[in-house]
Design an enzyme around this catalytic site. Sequence first.
Site, PDB file in Angstrom:
ATOM      1  N   HIS A   1     -12.596  -3.388   8.000  1.00 46.92           N
ATOM      2  CA  HIS A   1     -11.617  -4.093   8.821  1.00 46.92           C
ATOM      3  C   HIS A   1     -12.288  -4.617  10.097  1.00 46.92           C
ATOM      4  O   HIS A   1     -11.846  -5.611  10.667  1.00 46.92           O
ATOM      5  CB  HIS A   1     -10.457  -3.170   9.208  1.00 46.92           C
ATOM      6  CG  HIS A   1      -9.573  -2.805   8.055  1.00 46.92           C
ATOM      7  ND1 HIS A   1      -9.843  -1.748   7.216  1.00 46.92           N
ATOM      8  CD2 HIS A   1      -8.429  -3.368   7.594  1.00 46.92           C
ATOM      9  CE1 HIS A   1      -8.887  -1.669   6.301  1.00 46.92           C
ATOM     10  NE2 HIS A   1      -8.021  -2.641   6.499  1.00 46.92           N
TER      11      HIS A   1
ATOM     12  N   ASP B   1     -10.067  -8.326  -1.576  1.00 43.70           N
ATOM     13  CA  ASP B   1      -9.379  -7.747  -0.422  1.00 43.70           C
ATOM     14  C   ASP B   1      -9.267  -8.804   0.680  1.00 43.70           C
ATOM     15  O   ASP B   1      -9.925  -9.848   0.640  1.00 43.70           O
ATOM     16  CB  ASP B   1     -10.153  -6.511   0.050  1.00 43.70           C
ATOM     17  CG  ASP B   1      -9.275  -5.518   0.801  1.00 43.70           C
ATOM     18  OD1 ASP B   1      -8.114  -5.847   1.110  1.00 43.70           O
ATOM     19  OD2 ASP B   1      -9.745  -4.392   1.072  1.00 43.70           O
TER      20      ASP B   1
ATOM     21  N   ARG C   1      -8.304   9.437   2.015  1.00 44.68           N
ATOM     22  CA  ARG C   1      -7.817   8.443   1.046  1.00 44.68           C
ATOM     23  C   ARG C   1      -8.507   8.565  -0.306  1.00 44.68           C
ATOM     24  O   ARG C   1      -8.059   7.951  -1.277  1.00 44.68           O
ATOM     25  CB  ARG C   1      -8.030   7.037   1.596  1.00 44.68           C
ATOM     26  CG  ARG C   1      -7.267   6.744   2.874  1.00 44.68           C
ATOM     27  CD  ARG C   1      -7.640   5.373   3.399  1.00 44.68           C
ATOM     28  NE  ARG C   1      -7.245   4.312   2.471  1.00 44.68           N
ATOM     29  CZ  ARG C   1      -7.769   3.096   2.482  1.00 44.68           C
ATOM     30  NH1 ARG C   1      -8.725   2.785   3.355  1.00 44.68           N
ATOM     31  NH2 ARG C   1      -7.349   2.187   1.626  1.00 44.68           N
TER      32      ARG C   1
ATOM     33  N   LYS D   1      -9.273   0.281  -6.541  1.00 42.96           N
ATOM     34  CA  LYS D   1     -10.036  -0.267  -5.417  1.00 42.96           C
ATOM     35  C   LYS D   1     -11.022   0.782  -4.893  1.00 42.96           C
ATOM     36  O   LYS D   1     -10.860   1.968  -5.191  1.00 42.96           O
ATOM     37  CB  LYS D   1      -9.087  -0.725  -4.303  1.00 42.96           C
ATOM     38  CG  LYS D   1      -8.244   0.405  -3.684  1.00 42.96           C
ATOM     39  CD  LYS D   1      -7.242  -0.141  -2.695  1.00 42.96           C
ATOM     40  CE  LYS D   1      -6.493   0.999  -2.003  1.00 42.96           C
ATOM     41  NZ  LYS D   1      -5.439   0.514  -1.101  1.00 42.96           N
ATOM     42  N   HIS D   2     -12.038   0.405  -4.137  1.00 43.77           N
ATOM     43  CA  HIS D   2     -12.528  -0.933  -3.778  1.00 43.77           C
ATOM     44  C   HIS D   2     -13.862  -1.124  -4.492  1.00 43.77           C
ATOM     45  O   HIS D   2     -14.820  -0.414  -4.171  1.00 43.77           O
ATOM     46  CB  HIS D   2     -12.744  -1.072  -2.273  1.00 43.77           C
ATOM     47  CG  HIS D   2     -11.544  -0.701  -1.437  1.00 43.77           C
ATOM     48  ND1 HIS D   2     -11.254   0.592  -1.056  1.00 43.77           N
ATOM     49  CD2 HIS D   2     -10.560  -1.477  -0.901  1.00 43.77           C
ATOM     50  CE1 HIS D   2     -10.159   0.596  -0.308  1.00 43.77           C
ATOM     51  NE2 HIS D   2      -9.716  -0.642  -0.197  1.00 43.77           N
TER      52      HIS D   2
ATOM     53  N   ASP E   1       0.850  -1.198   0.000  1.00 41.92           N
ATOM     54  CA  ASP E   1       0.000   0.000   0.000  1.00 41.92           C
ATOM     55  C   ASP E   1       0.881   1.242   0.000  1.00 41.92           C
ATOM     56  O   ASP E   1       1.609   1.487   0.961  1.00 41.92           O
ATOM     57  CB  ASP E   1      -0.903   0.035   1.241  1.00 41.92           C
ATOM     58  CG  ASP E   1      -2.076  -0.916   1.153  1.00 41.92           C
ATOM     59  OD1 ASP E   1      -2.855  -0.796   0.196  1.00 41.92           O
ATOM     60  OD2 ASP E   1      -2.218  -1.779   2.045  1.00 41.92           O
TER      61      ASP E   1
END
Length: 361
Positions: free
Chosen positions: A188, A260, A145, A175-176, A76
């Site tokens: 997460h 992912d 992000r 992504k995503h 990343d």
Amino acid sequence: MNTRTKFKTEPRDSVLARFMLGFDGDSLPSDLAEYLACGLAGVVLYQRNFTSAQGLQELTLAIRQAAGCPVLIGIDQEGGTRFALREPFTTWPSAAELGRLGDVESVEQVASAMATELRAVGCNLNFAPMLDLHVNSESPVTMDRSFGPDAYLVARMGTAFDRGLRSGGVLSCAKHFPGHGDAAVDPHLDLPVFAGTMERLEAAELIPFAATIATGVQLVMTAHILLPQIDPENPASLSRTILDGILRRRLQFGGVILADDLGMGAIAKRYGPGAAAVQTLRAGTDIAMLCHDWSAVAPAITAVRSAKQEGHFDEEEWHASLNRIERACTQAEISGPWPSIDILGCEEYQKLAEGIRARLQ
């Protein structure tokens, strides 16, 4: 640094070729080396895996030597502070900053420089650009992000970022898919839910993905998110409706679909590693990622191997996936020497990063 590797010609183990794995520690574990020798598609690296740029360079060389064939080595490097590499790598502006600047040429320059730094330490795949729209100001996923809330801006920035990475010799991964939309839950931790309809996706979230696919992005990473208006039963990463129906058929994506990390709470709280791995591959994923829980690796591989032996995968689709994976691995291992490690944080790159920040003042 000499990176010439004499690649073997034996075919990959077709089950291991469908996985990309992460590990703990700063040296290559023997069991991971064995998987690589048998044809594992790739390795995911994190800050936990190295304490210096030299150490990272040595680790990526060890991965290549263990594999003996082209292999994906992903990391990343989005820029900013959250999913980015620390010094001595250049401290690049975040995607949010680049989006506010709105300068396609600068984005491409940043991504190309990022790629050169990554190649200097032996990485050949960057898990970027992130194409999720920042439409929920409280979203822990998109904050800083994302290039922004406007789909067409994100499309321009994302395609420029993809071009820059590839011009620098590193594969990119959009992504995503299909985007986190209005969801506010971090996958997460648990499963986000996005109530977007197909009409909403086509008018917003899918626009950046369609743009990067049209300009040749080689990999797309899935989102662990439930879209009940599209598939009320399965998260996007495990949904054939979304991966095969929308990404592969509607958007005509011909590259590698990367699921992912299946160890994230969004998936792991609902599925065992074996069930998740089998379902994501049946849904249309080419490569399943397991990044943080080594105890999940063997059960996942065993489950996929058993499902393959029992005929639960379409053979034509299985071989098409292997061909896509082989093509991506070969593209990732471009010929020529790596850049010198001295390029990390060089004056030219510092000036580029500082110049962008100055323009945002």
